[in-house]
Design a protein around this motif. Sequence first.
Motif, PDB file in Angstrom:
ATOM      1  N   HIS B 123     -18.910   7.790  -5.211  1.00 34.38           N
ATOM      2  CA  HIS B 123     -18.363   6.457  -5.467  1.00 34.38           C
ATOM      3  C   HIS B 123     -16.927   6.473  -4.978  1.00 34.38           C
ATOM      4  O   HIS B 123     -16.279   7.510  -4.993  1.00 34.38           O
ATOM      5  CB  HIS B 123     -18.362   6.133  -6.962  1.00 34.38           C
ATOM      6  N   SER B 124     -16.442   5.282  -4.587  1.00 35.19           N
ATOM      7  CA  SER B 124     -15.045   5.234  -4.166  1.00 35.19           C
ATOM      8  C   SER B 124     -14.458   3.884  -4.537  1.00 35.19           C
ATOM      9  O   SER B 124     -15.184   2.903  -4.700  1.00 35.19           O
ATOM     10  CB  SER B 124     -14.932   5.462  -2.655  1.00 35.19           C
ATOM     11  N   THR B 125     -13.161   3.860  -4.700  1.00 31.30           N
ATOM     12  CA  THR B 125     -12.503   2.590  -5.019  1.00 31.30           C
ATOM     13  C   THR B 125     -11.031   2.641  -4.631  1.00 31.30           C
ATOM     14  O   THR B 125     -10.395   3.684  -4.769  1.00 31.30           O
ATOM     15  CB  THR B 125     -12.620   2.279  -6.520  1.00 31.30           C
ATOM     16  N   PRO B 126     -10.505   1.524  -4.134  1.00 30.72           N
ATOM     17  CA  PRO B 126      -9.052   1.410  -4.043  1.00 30.72           C
ATOM     18  C   PRO B 126      -8.533   0.928  -5.392  1.00 30.72           C
ATOM     19  O   PRO B 126      -9.314   0.463  -6.223  1.00 30.72           O
ATOM     20  CB  PRO B 126      -8.856   0.339  -2.974  1.00 30.72           C
ATOM     21  N   ARG B 127      -7.261   1.089  -5.635  1.00 32.79           N
ATOM     22  CA  ARG B 127      -6.703   0.515  -6.865  1.00 32.79           C
ATOM     23  C   ARG B 127      -5.323  -0.053  -6.549  1.00 32.79           C
ATOM     24  O   ARG B 127      -4.450   0.663  -6.075  1.00 32.79           O
ATOM     25  CB  ARG B 127      -6.588   1.557  -7.955  1.00 32.79           C
ATOM     26  N   ASN B 128      -5.193  -1.365  -6.837  1.00 31.93           N
ATOM     27  CA  ASN B 128      -3.888  -2.006  -6.686  1.00 31.93           C
ATOM     28  C   ASN B 128      -3.441  -2.527  -8.042  1.00 31.93           C
ATOM     29  O   ASN B 128      -4.258  -2.763  -8.934  1.00 31.93           O
ATOM     30  CB  ASN B 128      -3.972  -3.187  -5.703  1.00 31.93           C
ATOM     31  N   TYR B 129      -2.131  -2.697  -8.187  1.00 39.11           N
ATOM     32  CA  TYR B 129      -1.601  -3.269  -9.424  1.00 39.11           C
ATOM     33  C   TYR B 129      -1.013  -4.629  -9.087  1.00 39.11           C
ATOM     34  O   TYR B 129      -0.518  -4.852  -7.973  1.00 39.11           O
ATOM     35  CB  TYR B 129      -0.528  -2.369 -10.011  1.00 39.11           C
ATOM     36  N   VAL B 130      -1.088  -5.533 -10.032  1.00 35.70           N
ATOM     37  CA  VAL B 130      -0.417  -6.836  -9.845  1.00 35.70           C
ATOM     38  C   VAL B 130       1.006  -6.648 -10.322  1.00 35.70           C
ATOM     39  O   VAL B 130       1.235  -6.288 -11.477  1.00 35.70           O
ATOM     40  CB  VAL B 130      -1.137  -7.946 -10.635  1.00 35.70           C
ATOM     41  N   ASN B 140      -2.848 -20.984 -23.908  1.00 34.02           N
ATOM     42  CA  ASN B 140      -1.402 -21.222 -24.002  1.00 34.02           C
ATOM     43  C   ASN B 140      -0.607 -20.102 -24.674  1.00 34.02           C
ATOM     44  O   ASN B 140       0.530 -20.288 -25.029  1.00 34.02           O
ATOM     45  CB  ASN B 140      -1.110 -22.544 -24.725  1.00 34.02           C
ATOM     46  N   LYS B 141      -1.249 -18.967 -24.858  1.00 34.57           N
ATOM     47  CA  LYS B 141      -0.496 -17.830 -25.406  1.00 34.57           C
ATOM     48  C   LYS B 141      -0.432 -16.744 -24.341  1.00 34.57           C
ATOM     49  O   LYS B 141      -1.406 -16.484 -23.642  1.00 34.57           O
ATOM     50  CB  LYS B 141      -1.177 -17.278 -26.658  1.00 34.57           C
ATOM     51  N   GLY B 142       0.723 -16.122 -24.213  1.00 32.91           N
ATOM     52  CA  GLY B 142       0.897 -15.088 -23.188  1.00 32.91           C
ATOM     53  C   GLY B 142       0.843 -13.695 -23.771  1.00 32.91           C
ATOM     54  O   GLY B 142       1.273 -13.461 -24.897  1.00 32.91           O
ATOM     55  N   TYR B 143       0.263 -12.807 -22.999  1.00 25.32           N
ATOM     56  CA  TYR B 143       0.160 -11.407 -23.433  1.00 25.32           C
ATOM     57  C   TYR B 143       0.510 -10.502 -22.259  1.00 25.32           C
ATOM     58  O   TYR B 143       0.385 -10.896 -21.103  1.00 25.32           O
ATOM     59  CB  TYR B 143      -1.255 -11.070 -23.887  1.00 25.32           C
ATOM     60  N   ASN B 144       0.923  -9.263 -22.571  1.00 25.46           N
ATOM     61  CA  ASN B 144       1.216  -8.298 -21.508  1.00 25.46           C
ATOM     62  C   ASN B 144       0.115  -7.257 -21.397  1.00 25.46           C
ATOM     63  O   ASN B 144      -0.092  -6.479 -22.318  1.00 25.46           O
ATOM     64  CB  ASN B 144       2.542  -7.591 -21.787  1.00 25.46           C
ATOM     65  N   PHE B 145      -0.590  -7.294 -20.285  1.00 23.67           N
ATOM     66  CA  PHE B 145      -1.604  -6.269 -20.031  1.00 23.67           C
ATOM     67  C   PHE B 145      -1.497  -5.812 -18.584  1.00 23.67           C
ATOM     68  O   PHE B 145      -1.030  -6.558 -17.726  1.00 23.67           O
ATOM     69  CB  PHE B 145      -3.009  -6.820 -20.276  1.00 23.67           C
ATOM     70  N   ASN B 146      -1.921  -4.571 -18.325  1.00 24.69           N
ATOM     71  CA  ASN B 146      -1.966  -4.094 -16.936  1.00 24.69           C
ATOM     72  C   ASN B 146      -3.177  -4.677 -16.235  1.00 24.69           C
ATOM     73  O   ASN B 146      -4.252  -4.775 -16.819  1.00 24.69           O
ATOM     74  CB  ASN B 146      -2.074  -2.571 -16.902  1.00 24.69           C
ATOM     75  N   ILE B 147      -2.990  -5.037 -14.975  1.00 26.12           N
ATOM     76  CA  ILE B 147      -4.095  -5.539 -14.178  1.00 26.12           C
ATOM     77  C   ILE B 147      -4.398  -4.496 -13.110  1.00 26.12           C
ATOM     78  O   ILE B 147      -3.501  -4.041 -12.397  1.00 26.12           O
ATOM     79  CB  ILE B 147      -3.738  -6.866 -13.473  1.00 26.12           C
ATOM     80  N   ARG B 148      -5.661  -4.099 -13.013  1.00 27.95           N
ATOM     81  CA  ARG B 148      -6.065  -3.166 -11.965  1.00 27.95           C
ATOM     82  C   ARG B 148      -7.031  -3.883 -11.038  1.00 27.95           C
ATOM     83  O   ARG B 148      -8.019  -4.475 -11.486  1.00 27.95           O
ATOM     84  CB  ARG B 148      -6.739  -1.934 -12.568  1.00 27.95           C
ATOM     85  N   CYS B 149      -6.746  -3.793  -9.719  1.00 28.34           N
ATOM     86  CA  CYS B 149      -7.568  -4.490  -8.746  1.00 28.34           C
ATOM     87  C   CYS B 149      -8.398  -3.429  -8.035  1.00 28.34           C
ATOM     88  O   CYS B 149      -7.850  -2.606  -7.292  1.00 28.34           O
ATOM     89  CB  CYS B 149      -6.689  -5.226  -7.748  1.00 28.34           C
ATOM     90  N   ASN B 239      -1.367 -11.952  -2.372  1.00 38.46           N
ATOM     91  CA  ASN B 239      -0.796 -11.607  -1.074  1.00 38.46           C
ATOM     92  C   ASN B 239      -0.480 -10.120  -0.942  1.00 38.46           C
ATOM     93  O   ASN B 239       0.645  -9.714  -0.678  1.00 38.46           O
ATOM     94  CB  ASN B 239       0.490 -12.451  -0.867  1.00 38.46           C
ATOM     95  N   HIS B 240      -1.487  -9.280  -1.158  1.00 38.54           N
ATOM     96  CA  HIS B 240      -1.288  -7.825  -1.049  1.00 38.54           C
ATOM     97  C   HIS B 240      -1.300  -7.341   0.384  1.00 38.54           C
ATOM     98  O   HIS B 240      -1.060  -6.163   0.631  1.00 38.54           O
ATOM     99  CB  HIS B 240      -2.361  -7.081  -1.865  1.00 38.54           C
ATOM    100  N   GLN B 241      -1.658  -8.204   1.329  1.00 36.87           N
ATOM    101  CA  GLN B 241      -1.604  -7.890   2.779  1.00 36.87           C
ATOM    102  C   GLN B 241      -2.403  -6.631   3.118  1.00 36.87           C
ATOM    103  O   GLN B 241      -1.922  -5.765   3.872  1.00 36.87           O
ATOM    104  CB  GLN B 241      -0.141  -7.720   3.210  1.00 36.87           C
ATOM    105  N   ASN B 242      -3.594  -6.546   2.518  1.00 33.46           N
ATOM    106  CA  ASN B 242      -4.484  -5.408   2.796  1.00 33.46           C
ATOM    107  C   ASN B 242      -3.923  -4.051   2.395  1.00 33.46           C
ATOM    108  O   ASN B 242      -4.480  -3.014   2.759  1.00 33.46           O
ATOM    109  CB  ASN B 242      -4.884  -5.355   4.284  1.00 33.46           C
ATOM    110  N   LYS B 243      -2.784  -4.077   1.692  1.00 33.02           N
ATOM    111  CA  LYS B 243      -2.245  -2.793   1.228  1.00 33.02           C
ATOM    112  C   LYS B 243      -3.141  -2.224   0.114  1.00 33.02           C
ATOM    113  O   LYS B 243      -3.779  -2.975  -0.630  1.00 33.02           O
ATOM    114  CB  LYS B 243      -0.834  -2.988   0.656  1.00 33.02           C
ATOM    115  N   VAL B 244      -3.163  -0.903   0.034  1.00 34.56           N
ATOM    116  CA  VAL B 244      -3.890  -0.225  -1.054  1.00 34.56           C
ATOM    117  C   VAL B 244      -2.882   0.695  -1.743  1.00 34.56           C
ATOM    118  O   VAL B 244      -2.189   1.461  -1.083  1.00 34.56           O
ATOM    119  CB  VAL B 244      -5.083   0.586  -0.498  1.00 34.56           C
TER     120      VAL B 244
END
Lengths: 223, 436
Positions: B123-130, B140-149, B239-244
């Motif tokens: 298995h393989s995967t790239p991983r990007n962060y927002v 309408n409530k905001g929370y802080n979580f990590n996003i993994r792409c 707009n990650h511009q194909n970066k990994v």
Amino acid sequence: MIELKKISKSYQIGQNKLEVLKSLDLSIAQGEFVSIMGPSGSGKSTLLNIMGILDDYDAGEYILSDTLIKNLSQKKAAYYRNQFLGFVFQSFNLLHFKNAMENVALPLYYQKVNRKKRNEIALEYLDRVGLKDWAEHTPSEMSGGQQQRVAIARALIGKPKVIFADEPTGALDTQTSNEVMDLFKEVNKEGITIIIVTHEDEISEMTDRVIRLRDGVIESYGY
Amino acid sequence: MIEKQKFKKIQIIHQVSFKNQLYMFDFDKWQEIIETIRRHKLRTALTAFGVFWGIFMLVLLLGAGNGLQNGVEYDFRDDAINSIWIRQGRTSIPYKGMKPGRQIQFNKEDFNAVNAQIEGIEHSTPRNYVRGDFSVVYKNKGYNFNIRCTYPGHRYVENSIVSQGRFLNDKDVSDARKVAAIGHLVAETIYEKGVDPLGTYIQIKGIPFKVIGVFKDTGGPNEMKNIYIPWSTANQAYNHQNKVHQMMVTTGDLPIEETEKMTRQIEQLFADRHRFSIEDKQAIHIFNNNERFQSILNLFAGIRGLVGFVGIGTLLAGIIGVGNIMLIIVSERTKEIGLRKALGATPNSIISMVLMESIFITSIAGYLGLLCGVGLLELMNLAIGPEGAGMFRNPEIDINLALGATAMLVIFGGLAGYLPARKAAAINPIEALREE
């Protein structure tokens, strides 16, 4: 009862062969009360061991109660000891962790008599030697004379034909010795053959016949 | 006449009892043995303690060894043990006229090349962060979580376990769907009790994503505070511009040597594509979990070896201890044995008496040692709790192993008693009885 014909026994000590019994003949009839005397090294113990089926012999024949005792398996020897013989020892040899009644009952354990029954019978025999009240006492709580009487009761319980006593009074004072010898006499009156090994003249004088041993042969048959 | 009758009675009893002898369990014999044990408390206690202590220590030792192993294994629960992680770095060696200090930036083509050219990938995967300042908004409530792409394969790298709905799939990635798989703790934080997260929409940096699944992670609470979205969606939306940012592959059940070869091939691939020296260990960072796991496996082997060695030593000490006591007991009982023989005991009955006594004591003492050892381990387990203490966790023992060790101690203890007992059973009673 006991027939020894040309019994020889030697021990190998290093390179030397030590002849302890030299073609010894002896017969003891049923109901006899005999003592065997002799200096140390005369072969007394060896003779007792052979007659008590505790040791084997090299040559000759030993007939006990019409049974040839020769080259027996350990199991068979144990069986005959249990059926025919009773032993009394100088140092009593009661098991210190058993009380008087249990000590007396021990031979019946090896006859597979159940516990309740053998303790019952043991009490009867303790009564015979006058120690019924001491049944629950351990040997350490009893005097030497009492211990030897317990040992005699133990020798009697298996209904032996012969009782062997190896210096039975060696550890007792004169008065207790006499009491023990009286007990042996009483037992003898019931028809049980008694053979006492001793070096005390006072003891041998109380028996009916004194056999004297010297250097592996019988010096005097005491007839 | 009375005497004669009595004699007959004894004969009859003798015959009846002889039949009883045929039964497996000789009650009278056991009674005699138990009685003897009861009257010899000190020597019984000594023998019993030797066996008890041997088994007790052995159980503790095995438990501690297993506790350590469980602790280290637990430490490894987060990431797949067969994964290789590739992170970008900065060059440190001049290469073909280029100065050191150049930042290496992975892109989609690198990821494709790895998948196309490296053999053995499962298995393989790239991983990007927002990146940037944003919050995850729900009602309408905001929370802080990590996003993994990532790609769907990420699930196998992090050992994520889907508890509700599904994880990302290939179609999500190829269609760049706006979907999200959220961690268990994310769901607990943003939803009120009773609300089904599936089908709801959360906003990530202003873009709504549909929640398609909730997952748990063996890696602990922090891993369950992540939100996964398709890599392609993030690439377009942010707009990650194909970066990994980084990539991971798993190696199936390839042996360690093969995965090391893969690591070198990946290194070479990136050195060629990004033009840096193969000697440059700073340009990219490749982390092979297989190797780390292998070293842990070696550690386990070491622990097991040590535990085995000390365990055998403990067992041996127990056997020698029991043997010693049996030797003393038999020599102490020489007189008793001689007397019993004179009274009609056969050699076999003497041997079986000594043996049964020793086996009886050692079995009970061994069982008690086992019970106390396991009991103490259970208490320890209770005290340190399911979280474990440091590298120590869930000390347990293989009960068969412990039973085997107990049996061995009993057998060897019996054997140690058997030899002197046989010797004692063969001696002349008169000799034994004259011995002062």
